[in-house]
Design an enzyme around this catalytic site. Structure first.
Site, PDB file in Angstrom:
ATOM      1  N   GLU A 220     -12.852  -3.565  -4.946  1.00  0.00           N
ATOM      2  CA  GLU A 220     -11.590  -4.129  -4.446  1.00  0.00           C
ATOM      3  C   GLU A 220     -11.619  -3.938  -2.947  1.00  0.00           C
ATOM      4  O   GLU A 220     -11.517  -2.819  -2.454  1.00  0.00           O
ATOM      5  CB  GLU A 220     -10.393  -3.413  -5.096  1.00  0.00           C
ATOM      6  CG  GLU A 220      -9.077  -4.149  -4.878  1.00  0.00           C
ATOM      7  CD  GLU A 220      -8.391  -3.765  -3.587  1.00  0.00           C
ATOM      8  OE1 GLU A 220      -8.619  -4.476  -2.576  1.00  0.00           O
ATOM      9  OE2 GLU A 220      -7.671  -2.772  -3.579  1.00  0.00           O
ATOM     10  N   CYS A 254      -3.864  -3.611   1.211  1.00  0.00           N
ATOM     11  CA  CYS A 254      -4.975  -4.564   1.071  1.00  0.00           C
ATOM     12  C   CYS A 254      -4.504  -5.994   0.869  1.00  0.00           C
ATOM     13  O   CYS A 254      -5.238  -6.935   1.175  1.00  0.00           O
ATOM     14  CB  CYS A 254      -5.902  -4.136  -0.066  1.00  0.00           C
ATOM     15  SG  CYS A 254      -5.091  -3.992  -1.663  1.00  0.00           S
TER      16      CYS A 254
END
Length: 467
Positions: A220, A254
């Site tokens: 990720e 993120c």
């Protein structure tokens, strides 16, 4: 911050011992039963609930997180525990294969089995949710688990290292504290799955190391998540949601909106709406507000300040920095071009470039000329506009008219594509990531089976049996 606590790193010689202990525990079937898994998941929920105030204090130390933002992360993790506790039996249930007349007698099924001993290397920005979320799913799937939390969030990482052995079985879950040497040592060992959350630069190192032991990896990685604005959208609401998504955790998220694409003629109108939203959020000043976080450390502060100092765009809001407080004000930069310093990497901070483009087609072309983002945001009430953007781009998630909330939405996978990551997690998708789907048949010794499939045996004849 001068009073930031220091972590006591795990001795390198202990890391192999930890790995061996968990491997032995897995082979002994420590989490084979669903009830044993549920016990550990429940203990995780109690770990957070019993130490709620201590976690709030650790978040304040590491990131200056506002109380409400901290509570949302902690409550979300407790909710994930409850979901896994309630659903793990269903998730783990053996599945029957689709019915086929040819193979029904073989009783084909898919067994849901744990992969083994898994490693999660988690980041600093959401040091509980991104550390314990994978742990919940891995335990639910029956795996033993090693957590390597970030050394950049020492207060929270240290607290996790203190509490996890008190609440969870140390034969099942262990924490390794450290930086590059400790992570390097971990990556020398074979794992049944590795989850890495962080930057693309480090991900290449992780993948290269994992290749030596053939350890499977999920990533990720974030990236530059764009916002495409339809000038005819509900601009006041859009501006509030974009500014909220950018200002949460001082932009150190993120999936934070990284930059805005807007038609040239509407650029200033959008900026004015963003400035108005900022004024509502911080009526005095962000550096005087308890509702705004600081940058995690001096290295990240200097990186962001350097990018801001080099921009060719015009600062329309903010721009103030204070290294002593690791403070960077929410900043809007107008007239940013594709080759600007602010477009050179994921910002991961409270700076919002606005990139003027000719129209939606130019916005799509701009997005497609760069790496696939983790999230793509569109603000529009026009279905055709939204579909045009989503249908002609690729991204981990495609979100209309809000920011960030998809990460906490039950039932949705979270993951990237291309340079923004691989694999899917959160709740059941984390369970699936750490689960081996083991095909199984049990063919009976019926004469009819060999009559039906008899042509598979030599000596072969002209008669052919089609499966």
């Amino acid at each position: 911050m001068s009073d930031t606590p220091e972590l006591k790193y795990t001795p390198l010689e202990e890391i192999s011992e930890i790995h061996a202990t968990l491997r032995k525990s897995f082979k002994a079937g420590k989490l084979r039963s669903i009830e044993d898994r549920k016990t550990q998941i429940l203990q995780l929920a109690y770990l957070i609930q019993d130490n709620y105030e201590r976690f709030k204090a650790s978040f304040a130390s590491d990131l200056g997180r506002p109380t409400l933002e901290t509570a949302l992360q902690l409550d979300s993790t407790i909710s994930d525990c409850k979901i896994a506790y309630d659903r793990v039996e269903k998730w783990a249930r053996t599945e029957k294969a689709p019915f086929s007349m040819n193979f029904a007698a073989l009783r084909p099924v898919i067994r849901k089995e744990p992969k083994g001993v898994v490693l999660s290397i988690s980041p600093f920005n959401y040091p509980v949710w991104l550390a314990l979320g994978p742990m919940i799913g891995a335990i639910a799937a029956g795996n033993c688990f090693v957590l390597k939390p970030s050394e950049l969030s020492p207060a929270t990482s240290g607290l996790l290292a203190e509490l996890i052995p008190k609440y969870l079985d140390s034969d099942v879950v262990r924490v390794v504290l450290g930086a590059v040497p400790e992570t390097t040592k971990l990556l020398e060992l074979p794992w049944d799955h590795i989850l890495y959350t962080g930057s693309g630069r480090v991900a290449k190192i992780v993948c290269a190391a994992a290749a030596q032991t053939l350890s499977p990896v999920s990533l990720e990685l974030g990236g530059k998540s764009p916002v495409v604005i339809d000038p005819k959208c509900d601009l006041k609401t859009a501006a509030k949601r974009i500014m909220w998504g950018k200002c949460v955790n001082a932009g150190q998220t993120c999936v934070a909106p990284d930059y805005i694409l807007v038609p040239e003629q509407s650029e200033q109108t959008v900026i004015d709406a963003l400035k108005e939203a900022h004024k509502e959020f911080y009526p005095s000043a962000p550096d005087m507000s308890s509702d705004f976080s600081h940058i995690v450390n001096k290295s990240h502060f200097n990186r962001l300040k350097n990018l801001l100092d080099k921009t060719s765009g015009t600062i329309e809001l903010g721009g103030q920095t204070d290294e002593s407080k690791l403070f960077i004000a929410p900043t809007i930069v107008k007239g940013v071009k594709g080759g600007d310093s602010l477009m050179s990497e994921e910002l991961f901070g409270p700076i919002l470039p606005v990139v003027p483009v000719k129209d939606v087609d130019a916005a799509i072309e701009f997005i497609n000329s760069n790496d696939h983002p983790l999230t793509l945001y569109v603000f529009s009430q026009d279905s055709a506009f939204k579909n045009k953007v989503f249908d002609n781009t690729q991204s981990g998630s495609a979100i209309a008219n809000d920011t960030l909330l998809h990460c906490a939405t039950d039932g949705l996978p979270f993951g990237g594509i291309g340079a923004s990551g691989s694999g899917y997690h959160t709740r059941k998708y984390t369970f699936d990531m750490f689960t081996h789907l083991r095909s199984s048949i049990d063919s009976p010794s019926w004469l009819v089976i060999d009559m039906a499939l008899g042509s598979r045996y030599p000596p072969y004849t002209v008669r052919t049996f089609f499966l």
